[in-house]
Design an enzyme around this catalytic site. Structure first.
Site, PDB file in Angstrom:
ATOM      1  N   GLU A  58     -14.914  35.275 -22.386  1.00  0.00           N
ATOM      2  CA  GLU A  58     -14.662  33.916 -22.895  1.00  0.00           C
ATOM      3  C   GLU A  58     -15.535  32.928 -22.143  1.00  0.00           C
ATOM      4  O   GLU A  58     -16.093  33.267 -21.088  1.00  0.00           O
ATOM      5  CB  GLU A  58     -13.174  33.570 -22.759  1.00  0.00           C
ATOM      6  CG  GLU A  58     -12.697  33.594 -21.335  1.00  0.00           C
ATOM      7  CD  GLU A  58     -11.184  33.765 -21.204  1.00  0.00           C
ATOM      8  OE1 GLU A  58     -10.588  34.541 -21.970  1.00  0.00           O
ATOM      9  OE2 GLU A  58     -10.619  33.118 -20.302  1.00  0.00           O
ATOM     10  N   LYS A  76     -16.869  30.124 -19.676  1.00  0.00           N
ATOM     11  CA  LYS A  76     -16.445  29.563 -18.405  1.00  0.00           C
ATOM     12  C   LYS A  76     -16.602  28.047 -18.556  1.00  0.00           C
ATOM     13  O   LYS A  76     -17.710  27.511 -18.498  1.00  0.00           O
ATOM     14  CB  LYS A  76     -17.312  30.099 -17.261  1.00  0.00           C
ATOM     15  CG  LYS A  76     -16.845  29.625 -15.894  1.00  0.00           C
ATOM     16  CD  LYS A  76     -17.519  30.433 -14.810  1.00  0.00           C
ATOM     17  CE  LYS A  76     -17.036  30.125 -13.413  1.00  0.00           C
ATOM     18  NZ  LYS A  76     -16.792  28.751 -13.086  1.00  0.00           N
ATOM     19  N   ASP A  97     -16.738  24.233 -18.044  1.00  0.00           N
ATOM     20  CA  ASP A  97     -17.182  23.469 -16.892  1.00  0.00           C
ATOM     21  C   ASP A  97     -16.373  22.175 -16.800  1.00  0.00           C
ATOM     22  O   ASP A  97     -16.761  21.141 -17.324  1.00  0.00           O
ATOM     23  CB  ASP A  97     -18.682  23.160 -17.045  1.00  0.00           C
ATOM     24  CG  ASP A  97     -19.323  22.901 -15.702  1.00  0.00           C
ATOM     25  OD1 ASP A  97     -18.630  23.044 -14.680  1.00  0.00           O
ATOM     26  OD2 ASP A  97     -20.506  22.556 -15.686  1.00  0.00           O
ATOM     27  N   TYR A 113      -6.269  29.279 -20.645  1.00  0.00           N
ATOM     28  CA  TYR A 113      -6.792  30.647 -20.749  1.00  0.00           C
ATOM     29  C   TYR A 113      -6.031  31.688 -19.936  1.00  0.00           C
ATOM     30  O   TYR A 113      -6.449  32.827 -19.842  1.00  0.00           O
ATOM     31  CB  TYR A 113      -8.272  30.684 -20.360  1.00  0.00           C
ATOM     32  CG  TYR A 113      -8.610  29.924 -19.086  1.00  0.00           C
ATOM     33  CD1 TYR A 113      -8.141  30.348 -17.849  1.00  0.00           C
ATOM     34  CD2 TYR A 113      -9.413  28.780 -19.130  1.00  0.00           C
ATOM     35  CE1 TYR A 113      -8.437  29.662 -16.696  1.00  0.00           C
ATOM     36  CE2 TYR A 113      -9.713  28.079 -17.970  1.00  0.00           C
ATOM     37  CZ  TYR A 113      -9.218  28.528 -16.752  1.00  0.00           C
ATOM     38  OH  TYR A 113      -9.507  27.845 -15.607  1.00  0.00           O
ATOM     39  N   LYS A 138     -22.567  33.717 -14.325  1.00  0.00           N
ATOM     40  CA  LYS A 138     -23.097  32.349 -14.298  1.00  0.00           C
ATOM     41  C   LYS A 138     -24.454  32.288 -14.988  1.00  0.00           C
ATOM     42  O   LYS A 138     -25.332  33.109 -14.711  1.00  0.00           O
ATOM     43  CB  LYS A 138     -23.256  31.884 -12.857  1.00  0.00           C
ATOM     44  CG  LYS A 138     -21.958  31.887 -12.075  1.00  0.00           C
ATOM     45  CD  LYS A 138     -21.223  30.590 -12.228  1.00  0.00           C
ATOM     46  CE  LYS A 138     -21.673  29.645 -11.159  1.00  0.00           C
ATOM     47  NZ  LYS A 138     -20.736  28.581 -10.876  1.00  0.00           N
ATOM     48  N   CYS A 162     -44.402  -3.173   1.064  1.00  0.00           N
ATOM     49  CA  CYS A 162     -43.107  -3.027   0.377  1.00  0.00           C
ATOM     50  C   CYS A 162     -43.238  -3.541  -1.055  1.00  0.00           C
ATOM     51  O   CYS A 162     -43.671  -4.679  -1.267  1.00  0.00           O
ATOM     52  CB  CYS A 162     -42.033  -3.810   1.119  1.00  0.00           C
ATOM     53  SG  CYS A 162     -40.477  -3.849   0.212  1.00  0.00           S
ATOM     54  N   CYS A 176     -40.767  -6.861  -1.092  1.00  0.00           N
ATOM     55  CA  CYS A 176     -40.977  -8.081  -0.303  1.00  0.00           C
ATOM     56  C   CYS A 176     -42.380  -8.165   0.299  1.00  0.00           C
ATOM     57  O   CYS A 176     -42.687  -9.098   1.030  1.00  0.00           O
ATOM     58  CB  CYS A 176     -39.922  -8.184   0.796  1.00  0.00           C
ATOM     59  SG  CYS A 176     -40.181  -6.993   2.120  1.00  0.00           S
ATOM     60  N   CYS A 198     -39.917  -0.167   5.172  1.00  0.00           N
ATOM     61  CA  CYS A 198     -40.103  -1.613   5.194  1.00  0.00           C
ATOM     62  C   CYS A 198     -39.152  -2.115   6.275  1.00  0.00           C
ATOM     63  O   CYS A 198     -37.951  -1.888   6.184  1.00  0.00           O
ATOM     64  CB  CYS A 198     -39.724  -2.197   3.824  1.00  0.00           C
ATOM     65  SG  CYS A 198     -39.356  -3.961   3.878  1.00  0.00           S
ATOM     66  N   CYS A 258     -35.272  -8.047   3.354  1.00  0.00           N
ATOM     67  CA  CYS A 258     -35.843  -7.593   2.079  1.00  0.00           C
ATOM     68  C   CYS A 258     -34.706  -7.489   1.060  1.00  0.00           C
ATOM     69  O   CYS A 258     -33.674  -6.852   1.328  1.00  0.00           O
ATOM     70  CB  CYS A 258     -36.503  -6.228   2.305  1.00  0.00           C
ATOM     71  SG  CYS A 258     -36.982  -5.400   0.793  1.00  0.00           S
TER      72      CYS A 258
HETATM   73  S1  IVH Z   1      -9.835  32.667 -15.004  1.00  0.00           S
HETATM   74  C1  IVH Z   1      -7.331  34.473 -11.764  1.00  0.00           C
HETATM   75  N1  IVH Z   1     -11.111  31.789 -17.126  1.00  0.00           N
HETATM   76  O1  IVH Z   1     -13.671  28.858 -13.068  1.00  0.00           O
HETATM   77  C2  IVH Z   1      -7.965  33.758 -12.896  1.00  0.00           C
HETATM   78  N2  IVH Z   1     -11.383  30.601 -15.084  1.00  0.00           N
HETATM   79  O2  IVH Z   1     -15.044  29.818 -10.688  1.00  0.00           O
HETATM   80  C3  IVH Z   1      -8.992  32.801 -12.470  1.00  0.00           C
HETATM   81  N3  IVH Z   1     -12.813  28.623 -15.261  1.00  0.00           N
HETATM   82  O3  IVH Z   1     -11.060  28.206 -10.832  1.00  0.00           O
HETATM   83  C4  IVH Z   1      -9.465  31.891 -13.494  1.00  0.00           C
HETATM   84  N4  IVH Z   1     -13.256  28.815 -17.405  1.00  0.00           N
HETATM   85  O4  IVH Z   1     -11.301  26.681 -12.885  1.00  0.00           O
HETATM   86  C5  IVH Z   1     -10.861  31.607 -15.813  1.00  0.00           C
HETATM   87  N5  IVH Z   1     -12.152  31.103 -19.083  1.00  0.00           N
HETATM   88  C6  IVH Z   1     -11.900  30.921 -17.789  1.00  0.00           C
HETATM   89  C7  IVH Z   1     -12.452  29.843 -17.070  1.00  0.00           C
HETATM   90  C8  IVH Z   1     -12.175  29.726 -15.707  1.00  0.00           C
HETATM   91  C9  IVH Z   1     -13.450  28.088 -16.310  1.00  0.00           C
HETATM   92  C10 IVH Z   1     -12.853  28.073 -13.891  1.00  0.00           C
HETATM   93  C11 IVH Z   1     -11.526  28.025 -13.188  1.00  0.00           C
HETATM   94  C12 IVH Z   1     -11.712  28.794 -11.909  1.00  0.00           C
HETATM   95  C13 IVH Z   1     -13.191  28.769 -11.752  1.00  0.00           C
HETATM   96  C14 IVH Z   1     -13.687  29.917 -10.912  1.00  0.00           C
END
Ligand code: IVH
Length: 697
Positions: free
Chosen positions: A130, A132, A134, A243, A339, A433, A436, A451, A456
């Protein structure tokens, strides 16, 4: 969540109500409103117009106003916060909030899969992937169908209670059908996000009010959660993905609800409860090679999403297997974050502007042909100093590669020399500068040109901006743009001038309504009571950062003590070296600075050390330092934990240091500490253990 027949019936009731408003009872009206909120905020498919929704909502308010005893906690009217949050109370999570292990490439993922398979003795494992998200993580507790508590992640063990703010997020239901599923209490986890659109819209609003803009959607989301006024949170149109289920009471018989056997099933369960879970965004695959293929596809498509993601999360799908794999003190062994690489783009370096900072340092800023990189348009990047320009091989007119990793400020990676046409020009450093016209000087030990005219105007504006900044006096509503404007209009000449601003004149300026003037007035007034260390930091003494300011403040009773202090006395303070000591003495002997301090005292600013005793003195006399990237804690939180127990944070490694806490990619500090036998080097997990064991002591 709603089946076809239910949707039809609710639509029918909606229609009936809109034509004959008196025909509906309160219970039904709430049900109808919940349904339309769900359609709008979770499903993203509104079945009625905003106007029609408002009619329903106004009817609800009218009924509730006629008899306030009818107001229930789950009423849609209860989202609107009407009281300010005072302090956010710290509350324990039912289950600690762990972090995730990171991976960056296929090898890391293959390694993760191999370890998991070996540990479980399996040929292959099914994974759920799924986004991640932000944003900022949150934990929610529902009891007897109602949302009773929402908190931030905090240190993973305890978070801050932000229930009122979370209620402003429309995709988080106030009530869910738990009892109908045999559940009394549930703790769930998710991420609060701001969509790219909400972020841009909100920044447009700020721009029109001449306020400073939010840096990126993630900061916008996490900053919003701790706001004092829930109404302001509502204005930001936040969203949330849920999630993870961390705790269910009574502990479910695995056979009762088949959905609760797998992670993908629990996402469906959460969706059915009315949450925006990544139900459509998830992907279940039966082997690691499929995960790797999917990661490549998702990375290519990330910019198409309406919100920011910084990677994917790969989770073992079978919950029984998750349990078997368990966790380390830091992260689960059943999940890994993948990542994405930093985003890069190419653009043209059109010209270079030279900006003058508060200490007079002149910094070149590259002005670029605007380019979109991960949802943010970049048009200017600091290029620090002459050495940096040489190192990156930059010429005016060059095509350059720029990069943005997460919330990191964009950087120039290098120029592409092969694309040069011969028309590129050398970047000329000014000799005077740009503001000034004072001749610039460069000390032999420094990389920057300066400067040295303290009058200034650019320096004055920057000094005021530093004084009001978040970590200093924290005067909100006085961003750099406003400071500049007031300065140019002659309304603000220096730091003490903040406290004698003519609000009547400001009220007449374009873009300053009564509300913004009131807010400004009160945040200036409140700032007078800031603790002494903030004022010391705010003064902008060279080499005195927040940590040094805290050390100094803890050793004196009154700001004016510093006018009498000697270098020798300062050197006896932990963490203060000769450069800092001499800068402090110089500052407090400068007649101009003394005049400013005198004015600030007369204007009623707090200049005394109120001697707050640490809550628990178990770390008194011990010196700590953090280095490298911490995985679980924010560094500032770790430092606050140390200070709350009477410990002290140093800014460098010396024999005075007792503990060095080492995160990822620790560098020279770790090497230096290894050579001093008295320093105990510990991991983040060991540090948390130390803090926790001390709490029990
Ligand atoms: S699972 C034990 N699922 O990423 C379960 N985290 O780098 C831990 N995050 O602290 C979290 N999307 O804030 C999970 N689909 C996702 C996520 C997710 C973003 C964040 C979360 C966590 C951080 C870790």
């Amino acid at each position: 969540m709603y089946d076809k027949a239910q949707i039809q019936a609710l639509q029918q009731t909606t229609k009936q109500f809109l034509t004959t408003p008196l025909s509906i009872d309160l219970m039904t009206l709430k049900k109808v409103l919940h349904f339309h909120e769900y359609q709008y905020y979770v499903v993203n498919e509104s079945l009625i117009s905003d106007y029609e929704y408002d009619q329903l909502y106004q009817a609800l308010l009218a009924i509730e106003a006629s008899d306030p005893s009818l107001i229930t906690l789950d009423s849609p009217s209860q989202r609107v916060g009407n009281s300010l949050n005072s302090n956010f109370e710290t509350v324990p999570h039912l289950v600690p909030m762990l972090s995730l292990e990171n991976s960056y490439n296929a090898e890391d993922l293959i390694d993760f899969d191999r370890k998991a398979r070996e540990s479980a003795n399996l040929e292959s494992i099914t994974y759920c992937i799924e986004p991640k998200f932000d944003g900022a993580s949150i934990s929610l507790i529902y009891e007897n169908d109602l949302l009773v508590r929402a908190c931030t992640r905090g240190d993973g063990v305890e978070g801050e209670d932000i229930t009122n703010n979370i209620k402003q997020i429309r995709s988080i239901p106030l009530q869910i059908p738990l009892a109908a599923n045999g559940i009394q209490q549930i703790e769930i986890r998710g991420e609060v996000i701001m969509t790219k659109k909400a972020f841009n819209d909100f920044n447009e609003k700020l721009k029109s009010k001449h306020q400073s803009l939010l840096a990126n959607p993630r900061n916008a989301a996490s900053g919003s959660l701790r706001m004092k006024d829930p109404k302001e949170v509502a204005e930001r149109n936040l969203d949330a993905f849920i999630y993870h289920i961390s705790y269910v009471l009574p502990i479910p018989e695995k056979t009762v609800n088949p959905l609760l056997k797998t992670h993908s099933g629990s996402l469906e369960f959460l969706w059915n409860m009315g949450f925006r879970s990544p139900q459509k965004e998830k992907q279940v695959v039966s082997k690691m090679q499929d995960v790797i293929d999917y990661c490549a596809i998702a990375a290519a498509g990330r910019d198409e999403l309406p919100y920011e993601i910084d990677g994917l999360v790969v989770k073992v799908n079978d919950l029984a297997l998750q349990e078997k794999l368990g966790m380390t003190s830091h992260h689960p062994r059943w999940a890994i974050a993948y990542k994405f690489k930093a985003r890069q783009a190419t653009t043209i370096l059109e010209h270079v502007e030279f900006q003058v900072g508060r200490t007079g340092a002149v910094t070149p800023v590259a002005k670029l042909k605007p380019v979109a990189i991960g949802g943010v348009t970049v048009s200017s990047i600091s290029i620090h100093n002459e050495e940096y320009i040489i190192e990156k091989d930059l010429l005016l007119g060059d095509t350059v590669i720029i990069e943005r990793a997460g919330d990191v400020i964009p950087q120039i990676v290098h120029s592409i020399a092969s694309l040069r046409t011969g028309n590129e020009k050398k970047i000329q450093f000014p000799t005077h500068c740009p503001v000034c016209a004072t001749t610039l000087v460069k000390e032999s030990t420094e990389a920057v040109w300066r400067c040295n005219n303290i009058d200034c105007s650019a320096q004055i504006v920057e000094r005021i901006a530093h004084f009001v900044s978040k970590d200093a006096m924290d005067i909100k509503n006085l961003g750099e743009a406003n400071i500049k404007k007031f300065f140019e209009l002659g309304l603000l000449k220096d730091i003490p001038g903040i406290y004698t601003l003519n609000f009547e004149q400001i009220g007449q300026l374009e873009g300053f309504g009564k509300k913004s003037v009131d807010n400004l007035t009160s945040s200036i007034e409140v700032s007078k009571q800031q603790p002494l260390y903030r004022l010391i930091y705010a003064l902008g003494i060279r080499f005195v950062g927040e940590t040094t300011a805290k050390t100094i403040a803890s050793r004196i009773n009154h700001l004016l003590d510093l006018t009498r202090i000697t270098e020798e006395q300062l050197l006896a303070f932990e963490d203060i070296g000769i450069k800092v000591a001499s800068s402090i003495v110089q500052f407090f002997h400068d007649p101009n600075q003394l005049k400013m301090i005198e004015s600030l005292i007369q204007l009623g600013l707090n200049v005394e050390q109120t001697n707050q005793q640490p809550t628990d003195g178990s770390l008194t006399g011990l010196n700590f330092l953090f280095t490298g990237t911490l995985a679980q804690l924010k560094r500032s939180d770790g430092e606050a934990m140390v200070e709350a127990k009477g410990g002290h944070i140093l800014s460098g490694v010396s024999s005075k240091l007792n503990y060095l806490i080492v995160g990822e990619d620790a560098g020279s500090k770790l090497e230096k500490a290894k050579k001093i036998a008295s320093i105990k080097i510990m991991t983040e997990a060991e540090f948390i253990e130390l803090i926790n064991s001390n709490s029990n002591a």
